[in-house]
Design a protein around this motif. Structure first.
Motif, short mmCIF file in Angstrom:
data_model
loop_
_atom_site.label_atom_id
_atom_site.label_comp_id
_atom_site.label_asym_id
_atom_site.label_seq_id
_atom_site.Cartn_x
_atom_site.Cartn_y
_atom_site.Cartn_z
N ILE A 48 0.86 -1.19 0.00
CA ILE A 48 0.00 0.00 0.00
C ILE A 48 0.89 1.23 0.00
CG2 ILE A 48 -1.71 1.32 1.32
CD1 ILE A 48 -2.77 -1.37 2.36
N ASN A 78 -11.16 7.27 -6.65
CA ASN A 78 -11.90 6.07 -6.27
C ASN A 78 -12.80 6.48 -5.11
OD1 ASN A 78 -12.83 3.59 -5.51
ND2 ASN A 78 -10.85 2.77 -4.92
N LYS A 110 -13.98 -1.40 4.45
CA LYS A 110 -14.06 -1.06 3.02
C LYS A 110 -12.80 -0.32 2.58
CE LYS A 110 -18.98 -1.03 2.07
NZ LYS A 110 -20.12 -0.27 1.54
N TYR A 133 -9.72 -0.64 3.70
CA TYR A 133 -8.63 -1.59 3.53
C TYR A 133 -8.77 -2.35 2.22
CZ TYR A 133 -5.33 -5.35 4.38
OH TYR A 133 -4.28 -6.23 4.27
N ALA A 134 -9.96 -2.83 1.92
CA ALA A 134 -10.19 -3.57 0.67
C ALA A 134 -9.85 -2.71 -0.53
CB ALA A 134 -11.64 -4.04 0.60
N GLN A 135 -10.21 -1.44 -0.50
CA GLN A 135 -9.91 -0.53 -1.61
C GLN A 135 -8.40 -0.28 -1.73
OE1 GLN A 135 -12.12 0.67 -3.90
NE2 GLN A 135 -13.75 -0.47 -2.90
N VAL A 172 -5.81 -2.20 -0.78
CA VAL A 172 -5.03 -3.35 -1.25
C VAL A 172 -5.26 -3.63 -2.74
CG1 VAL A 172 -4.81 -4.45 1.01
CG2 VAL A 172 -6.70 -5.09 -0.48
N ASN A 173 -6.32 -3.07 -3.28
CA ASN A 173 -6.61 -3.28 -4.71
C ASN A 173 -6.28 -2.07 -5.58
OD1 ASN A 173 -7.70 -6.01 -4.83
ND2 ASN A 173 -9.31 -5.20 -3.49
N LEU A 174 -5.59 -1.07 -5.04
CA LEU A 174 -5.29 0.14 -5.81
C LEU A 174 -4.52 -0.14 -7.09
CD1 LEU A 174 -4.32 2.93 -3.28
CD2 LEU A 174 -6.19 2.95 -4.90
N ASN A 175 -3.54 -1.01 -7.04
CA ASN A 175 -2.68 -1.25 -8.19
C ASN A 175 -3.14 -2.41 -9.06
OD1 ASN A 175 -0.69 0.82 -7.84
ND2 ASN A 175 0.01 -0.29 -6.05
N LYS A 176 -4.34 -2.90 -8.82
CA LYS A 176 -4.83 -4.06 -9.60
C LYS A 176 -5.70 -3.61 -10.73
CE LYS A 176 -4.38 -7.29 -5.87
NZ LYS A 176 -5.01 -8.15 -4.91
#
Length: 189
Positions: free
Chosen positions: A3, A117, A179, A181-183, A185-189
């Motif tokens: 992150i 986002n 929510k 945390y979920a967002q 960890v997925n920033l670079n996906k």
């Protein structure tokens, strides 16, 4: 966990504490932003609109960090309650919440690499009927002028008045950490 560093655009000690409890590396940077919003928006749209508006103030200055902005509102009987303007206004708001169910809505915006986002969370809070003395002493002792709906769930009025919560506790504190945390960890996906 990959992150990026977080820039928190909030002076809220509660949001800062939640990020610390999540073991997030962050720094606080503040700007004054007009928190007005257009008429006709739903409460969820208002929270997200203001969170994004706060992030837009930083668009040109953010590098590889994640700019995190948020806005929490309280909604009861179709009315949006922001932060009270005076102690008397705080008492009035708490009387409106007393004995009722209200919604706490937090809009969040993550600005990362010039992309916005935005998301929100909604929690329902069930308040028992509060006495005027309980409300007045809380307002005098805790000075809740920096809190949406005039109360902090972690303070006396929340501890003695809230019977039940449906949804995220941390959302009521001011940041839906699950929510968020979920967002992140997925920033670079």
């Amino acid at each position: 966990m990959n992150i990026p560093k977080i820039i928190l655009a909030s002076k809220s000690p509660r949001r800062q504490e939640l990020l610390r409890l999540m073991d997030m590396e962050f720094e606080v940077v503040l700007k004054d932003v007009d928190e007005s919003y257009p008429e006709g928006l739903t409460p969820q749209e208002v929270a997200v609109y203001i969170a994004r508006k706060k992030a837009e103030a930083f668009d040109e200055t953010v590098g590889d960090e994640v700019m995190l902005t948020a806005d929490t509102i309280v909604c009861v009987d179709g009315l949006i309650l922001g932060k009270p303007e005076t102690p008397a206004h705080a008492v009035e708001m708490l009387q409106m919440l007393s004995g009722k169910v209200h919604k706490v809505i937090t809009g969040v915006c993550l600005l990362y690499k010039h992309k916005y986002n935005v998301f929100f969370d909604v929690s329902e809070v069930f308040f028992r009927k509060l006495t005027l003395d309980e409300i007045s002493s809380y307002v005098a002792q805790y000075n809740p002028l920096d809190k949406a709906g005039s109360y902090g769930i972690q303070e006396r009025i929340g501890l003695i008045g809230i019977e039940k919560i449906s949804g995220s506790y941390t959302n009521v504190v001011g940041l839906p950490t699950e929510k968020l945390y979920a967002q992140l960890v997925n920033l670079n996906k």
